[in-house]
Motif scaffolding. Structure first.
Motif, PDB file in Angstrom:
ATOM      1  N   LYS A 250       8.744   3.996 -14.374  1.00  0.00           N
ATOM      2  CA  LYS A 250       7.566   4.480 -15.075  1.00  0.00           C
ATOM      3  C   LYS A 250       6.367   4.471 -14.131  1.00  0.00           C
ATOM      4  O   LYS A 250       6.132   3.502 -13.422  1.00  0.00           O
ATOM      5  CB  LYS A 250       7.282   3.589 -16.283  1.00  0.00           C
ATOM      6  N   LYS A 251       5.604   5.586 -14.134  1.00  0.00           N
ATOM      7  CA  LYS A 251       4.412   5.663 -13.299  1.00  0.00           C
ATOM      8  C   LYS A 251       3.215   5.124 -14.070  1.00  0.00           C
ATOM      9  O   LYS A 251       3.001   5.468 -15.229  1.00  0.00           O
ATOM     10  CB  LYS A 251       4.148   7.101 -12.864  1.00  0.00           C
ATOM     11  N   VAL A 252       2.436   4.272 -13.395  1.00  0.00           N
ATOM     12  CA  VAL A 252       1.238   3.704 -14.021  1.00  0.00           C
ATOM     13  C   VAL A 252       0.051   3.894 -13.091  1.00  0.00           C
ATOM     14  O   VAL A 252       0.183   3.902 -11.868  1.00  0.00           O
ATOM     15  CB  VAL A 252       1.423   2.200 -14.340  1.00  0.00           C
ATOM     16  N   SER A 253      -1.112   4.065 -13.694  1.00  0.00           N
ATOM     17  CA  SER A 253      -2.349   4.163 -12.919  1.00  0.00           C
ATOM     18  C   SER A 253      -2.799   2.756 -12.551  1.00  0.00           C
ATOM     19  O   SER A 253      -2.764   1.843 -13.377  1.00  0.00           O
ATOM     20  CB  SER A 253      -3.427   4.867 -13.740  1.00  0.00           C
ATOM     21  N   VAL A 254      -3.224   2.579 -11.300  1.00  0.00           N
ATOM     22  CA  VAL A 254      -3.586   1.251 -10.830  1.00  0.00           C
ATOM     23  C   VAL A 254      -4.960   1.290 -10.174  1.00  0.00           C
ATOM     24  O   VAL A 254      -5.309   2.238  -9.475  1.00  0.00           O
ATOM     25  CB  VAL A 254      -2.529   0.712  -9.840  1.00  0.00           C
TER      26      VAL A 254
ATOM     27  N   ILE B  30       8.215  -3.112  -8.105  1.00  0.00           N
ATOM     28  CA  ILE B  30       7.531  -1.947  -7.582  1.00  0.00           C
ATOM     29  C   ILE B  30       8.514  -1.066  -6.833  1.00  0.00           C
ATOM     30  O   ILE B  30       9.287  -1.534  -5.994  1.00  0.00           O
ATOM     31  CB  ILE B  30       6.382  -2.368  -6.626  1.00  0.00           C
ATOM     32  N   ILE B  31       8.467   0.238  -7.143  1.00  0.00           N
ATOM     33  CA  ILE B  31       9.319   1.202  -6.447  1.00  0.00           C
ATOM     34  C   ILE B  31       8.599   1.738  -5.215  1.00  0.00           C
ATOM     35  O   ILE B  31       7.461   2.201  -5.307  1.00  0.00           O
ATOM     36  CB  ILE B  31       9.689   2.370  -7.372  1.00  0.00           C
ATOM     37  N   LEU B  32       9.246   1.649  -4.063  1.00  0.00           N
ATOM     38  CA  LEU B  32       8.662   2.139  -2.820  1.00  0.00           C
ATOM     39  C   LEU B  32       9.205   3.524  -2.500  1.00  0.00           C
ATOM     40  O   LEU B  32      10.353   3.850  -2.854  1.00  0.00           O
ATOM     41  CB  LEU B  32       8.996   1.178  -1.670  1.00  0.00           C
TER      42      LEU B  32
ATOM     43  N   MET C 128       0.816  -1.209   0.000  1.00  0.00           N
ATOM     44  CA  MET C 128       0.000   0.000   0.000  1.00  0.00           C
ATOM     45  C   MET C 128       0.853   1.265   0.000  1.00  0.00           C
ATOM     46  O   MET C 128       0.444   2.299  -0.538  1.00  0.00           O
ATOM     47  CB  MET C 128      -0.945   0.000   1.210  1.00  0.00           C
ATOM     48  N   VAL C 129       2.053   1.191   0.599  1.00  0.00           N
ATOM     49  CA  VAL C 129       2.913   2.379   0.655  1.00  0.00           C
ATOM     50  C   VAL C 129       3.407   2.782  -0.725  1.00  0.00           C
ATOM     51  O   VAL C 129       3.893   3.907  -0.913  1.00  0.00           O
ATOM     52  CB  VAL C 129       4.128   2.140   1.584  1.00  0.00           C
ATOM     53  N   ALA C 130       3.290   1.889  -1.711  1.00  0.00           N
ATOM     54  CA  ALA C 130       3.753   2.199  -3.066  1.00  0.00           C
ATOM     55  C   ALA C 130       2.740   3.034  -3.846  1.00  0.00           C
ATOM     56  O   ALA C 130       3.070   3.582  -4.893  1.00  0.00           O
ATOM     57  CB  ALA C 130       4.053   0.912  -3.826  1.00  0.00           C
ATOM     58  N   VAL C 131       1.511   3.139  -3.334  1.00  0.00           N
ATOM     59  CA  VAL C 131       0.435   3.826  -4.052  1.00  0.00           C
ATOM     60  C   VAL C 131       0.368   5.285  -3.634  1.00  0.00           C
ATOM     61  O   VAL C 131       0.283   5.612  -2.449  1.00  0.00           O
ATOM     62  CB  VAL C 131      -0.919   3.145  -3.788  1.00  0.00           C
ATOM     63  N   ASP C 132       0.423   6.173  -4.621  1.00  0.00           N
ATOM     64  CA  ASP C 132       0.346   7.616  -4.378  1.00  0.00           C
ATOM     65  C   ASP C 132      -0.683   8.214  -5.322  1.00  0.00           C
ATOM     66  O   ASP C 132      -0.453   8.315  -6.525  1.00  0.00           O
ATOM     67  CB  ASP C 132       1.705   8.275  -4.602  1.00  0.00           C
TER      68      ASP C 132
ATOM     69  N   VAL D 107       6.729   1.788 -11.400  1.00  0.00           N
ATOM     70  CA  VAL D 107       7.167   0.440 -11.754  1.00  0.00           C
ATOM     71  C   VAL D 107       8.489   0.539 -12.512  1.00  0.00           C
ATOM     72  O   VAL D 107       8.691   1.432 -13.337  1.00  0.00           O
ATOM     73  CB  VAL D 107       6.115  -0.263 -12.626  1.00  0.00           C
ATOM     74  N   LEU D 108       9.400  -0.375 -12.221  1.00  0.00           N
ATOM     75  CA  LEU D 108      10.699  -0.420 -12.894  1.00  0.00           C
ATOM     76  C   LEU D 108      10.618  -1.412 -14.050  1.00  0.00           C
ATOM     77  O   LEU D 108      10.400  -2.600 -13.854  1.00  0.00           O
ATOM     78  CB  LEU D 108      11.783  -0.843 -11.901  1.00  0.00           C
ATOM     79  N   LYS D 109      10.768  -0.884 -15.277  1.00  0.00           N
ATOM     80  CA  LYS D 109      10.732  -1.717 -16.474  1.00  0.00           C
ATOM     81  C   LYS D 109      11.974  -1.454 -17.313  1.00  0.00           C
ATOM     82  O   LYS D 109      12.252  -0.304 -17.658  1.00  0.00           O
ATOM     83  CB  LYS D 109       9.475  -1.428 -17.300  1.00  0.00           C
ATOM     84  N   ASN D 110      12.713  -2.511 -17.616  1.00  0.00           N
ATOM     85  CA  ASN D 110      13.938  -2.394 -18.417  1.00  0.00           C
ATOM     86  C   ASN D 110      14.912  -1.380 -17.828  1.00  0.00           C
ATOM     87  O   ASN D 110      15.580  -0.639 -18.544  1.00  0.00           O
ATOM     88  CB  ASN D 110      13.592  -2.016 -19.860  1.00  0.00           C
ATOM     89  N   GLY D 111      14.967  -1.318 -16.515  1.00  0.00           N
ATOM     90  CA  GLY D 111      15.901  -0.434 -15.856  1.00  0.00           C
ATOM     91  C   GLY D 111      15.430   0.999 -15.728  1.00  0.00           C
ATOM     92  O   GLY D 111      16.134   1.846 -15.168  1.00  0.00           O
TER      93      GLY D 111
END
Length: 263
Positions: A230-234, A257-259, A213-217, A223-227
């Motif tokens: 990127k921010k994605v709507s969830v 997931i980036i925290l 839950m702490v990852a959601v803002d 999200v880390l993709k290919n290094g």
């Protein structure tokens, strides 16, 4: 002169090397900048509704007079434990008040010789044994609560210990939505009026994709993709206070997931 000619001849190779090196540096810098990471997980999810509960006495008695009188004699003091039928106090008209049940004197605002006026509490007697917990909920949470659901409680001074209770009633009162919770093993030292955290378990699911839950803002997750980050709507579903269910395809089980936190 030979070096210059060599550079002119191999300039494309040098440009490719510089580009790869720079790209590698950017990826490495990005990886270091987002060192606080987590992986999604798939497993059971117990959704809970959260609130602050208050330990509440099952029986409370307030002595009030119908006409003015004078307090003549006090047979007890605040904090005294009394038995049913025990003398509490007397008035000038020779009326003697007796305890209606076993309890503790929790309020005694008048002294001997003072005048007492109608409908003003002269004494409060509280049954401190076998208390229950009352929780006030928001409308959205109250709609999910049902009788006999399990509730988990914790108190400030006992954070490492959890106590289990059961919802016994839910009802509206004075614009609030109240839930009564019976706690068979109320912790020793939990006095009437004390508050604690309450989690009412309203739904259970299996094999749910979850993220911290702490990852959601504001509905977004990094999200880390290919290094690269990127921010994605969830879109989220059930939550248990630590993890949240993902109900769309915005997050994959293999994503990182980036925290939030310091780089």
């Amino acid at each position: 002169m030979k070096v210059i000619n060599w550079i002119k001849k191999h300039w494309l190779l040098l440009l490719l090397v510089v580009t790869v090196t720079a790209g590698g540096f950017i990826i490495l810098k990005t990886m270091k900048a987002y060192s606080n990471r987590s992986q999604p997980k798939i497993g059971p999810m117990v959704e809970s509704v959260y609130g602050i509960g208050t330990v509440t006495a099952r029986h409370t008695f307030q002595l009030k007079l119908g006409v003015s009188d004078t307090l003549q004699k006090l047979f007890i003091q605040e904090g005294d434990t009394v038995k049913k039928g025990q003398r509490l106090l007397s008035f000038m008209d020779n009326h003697v008040a007796l305890a209606p049940f076993d309890g503790v004197v929790t309020e005694l605002p008048f002294k001997e010789g003072e005048s007492v006026f109608p409908q003003i509490p002269v004494l409060t007697l509280t049954d401190l044994k076998n208390p229950y917990v009352i929780v006030s909920l928001e409308q959205e949470g109250a709609l999910k609560v049902r009788k006999d659901q399990t509730a988990i409680l914790s108190f400030e001074s006992l954070r490492n210990v959890r106590f289990q209770g059961t919802v016994s009633a839910i009802y509206p009162k004075d614009g609030q939505f109240l839930v009564n919770i019976e706690v068979p093993q109320m912790p020793e030292g939990a006095l009437v009026g004390m508050t604690g955290d309450v989690a009412i378990q309203v739904e259970s699911k299996d094999k749910v994709l979850q993220i911290p839950m702490v990852a959601v803002d504001k509905g977004m997750v990094t999200v880390l993709k290919n290094g690269l980050a990127k921010k994605v709507s969830v879109k989220l579903g059930a939550m248990d206070g630590t993890w949240a269910e993902v109900t769309d395809n915005s997050i994959q089980p293999t994503d990182t997931i980036i925290l939030p936190g310091k780089p």
